[in-house]
Write an enzyme that holds these catalytic residues in place. Structure first.
Site, PDB file in Angstrom:
ATOM      1  N   LYS A 140       0.829  -1.203   0.000  1.00 29.55           N
ATOM      2  CA  LYS A 140       0.000   0.000   0.000  1.00 29.55           C
ATOM      3  C   LYS A 140       0.862   1.252   0.000  1.00 29.55           C
ATOM      4  O   LYS A 140       0.677   2.153  -0.827  1.00 29.55           O
ATOM      5  CB  LYS A 140      -0.929   0.026   1.210  1.00 29.55           C
ATOM      6  CG  LYS A 140      -1.934   1.181   1.179  1.00 29.55           C
ATOM      7  CD  LYS A 140      -2.535   1.463   2.531  1.00 29.55           C
ATOM      8  CE  LYS A 140      -1.607   2.320   3.369  1.00 29.55           C
ATOM      9  NZ  LYS A 140      -2.229   2.825   4.606  1.00 29.55           N
ATOM     10  N   ASP A 166      -6.320   0.795   0.957  1.00 31.80           N
ATOM     11  CA  ASP A 166      -6.446   1.151   2.369  1.00 31.80           C
ATOM     12  C   ASP A 166      -7.818   0.723   2.875  1.00 31.80           C
ATOM     13  O   ASP A 166      -8.566   0.019   2.186  1.00 31.80           O
ATOM     14  CB  ASP A 166      -6.190   2.642   2.583  1.00 31.80           C
ATOM     15  CG  ASP A 166      -7.326   3.525   2.050  1.00 31.80           C
ATOM     16  OD1 ASP A 166      -8.239   3.002   1.367  1.00 31.80           O
ATOM     17  OD2 ASP A 166      -7.302   4.734   2.332  1.00 31.80           O
TER      18      ASP A 166
END
Length: 254
Positions: A140, A166
């Site tokens: 991420k 996320d």
């Protein structure tokens, strides 16, 4: 109109969706979000790839707003990887304390600064494979940096597209019926097959903006959502337009 469908009709409509239908719906939803959020962007403040990397690591379990309140002090005192690599951990902890989990974050940002200094000549690497070798950096974080950073000398974007999976992203793609997966890596690959690669970075921004502003975790503003006709989860939140409009948020958001 989708708002006139009964719950049973809505369930059957999306349950019987073909793979081609899903791809077309996902891309149509992305286009609607593109029109809704033409200015969508990373809401962390940064002036260099290094600052974006540190800010992204610090954003775990807190808000971008909170990180943006802390980073000016941090970067004024430790502007380079070399500076932060040599920092006193207790001093860094004090500066970033309000972001939560400050001891673990301090260990990560000092550790990755040491790695940047010792292994990458003080430069932020430009591949996912290299990025995830840095302490505290997962896919991420790597995708955020690679998709949004610019070369500090030329101003040219790194240009490595990626999906930022996320908590907002995960919540929305499940509500949208794009996947039922809960594992971030699996979600990244599944959604990557629905949305064209060239759109991955911006699609991530649009999904995150929508999650922060309209499709909230506890009470989504369904009646004010531009995706009503395309979302199988319509009705999770208030459907009355007036009531839903009160839930819509604006400005820099968590």
């Amino acid at each position: 109109m989708a708002t006139q469908l009964t719950p049973g009709q809505r369930t059957r409509r999306f349950k019987n969706e073909t793979r081609l239908g899903l791809v077309r719906r996902a891309r149509r939803m992305d286009r609607v979000l593109m029109e809704t959020y033409p200015d969508a962007h990373c809401e962390l403040d940064f002036n260099s790839p290094f600052e974006l990397l540190i800010a992204t690591v610090m954003s775990a379990q807190t808000t971008d707003v909170r990180v943006n309140m802390v980073t000016p002090t941090l970067f004024a005192k430790y502007p380079t990887p070399e500076d932060l690599a040599a920092a006193d951990p207790e001093d860094v902890e004090e500066i970033i304390k309000s972001t939560g989990f400050f001891r673990a974050k301090t260990k990560s940002i000092i550790g990755l600064s040491i790695a940047l200094r010792d292994d990458f000549g003080g430069e932020v690497p430009r591949t996912l494979e290299q990025m995830v070798t840095l302490p505290g950096v997962g896919r991420k974080t790597a995708n955020v940096v690679l998709g949004n950073a610019r070369d500090p000398k030329t101003g040219e974007p790194f240009g490595v597209t990626g999906l930022t999976v996320d908590t907002h992203f995960q919540r929305l793609v499940r509500r949208f019926g794009w996947t039922e997966e809960t594992d971030p890596v699996k979600i990244e690959h599944i959604v990557g097959e629905l949305i064209p690669k060239r759109e991955w970075t911006m699609a991530s921004h649009r999904l995150i903006w929508h999650g922060r502003r309209v499709c909230h975790a506890r009470k989504p503003a369904c009646g004010a959502c531009p995706l009503v006709a395309l979302c199988p989860s319509y009705g999770t939140g208030p459907t009355d337009p007036v009531e839903a409009a009160k839930l819509v948020r604006s400005g820099p958001l968590p």
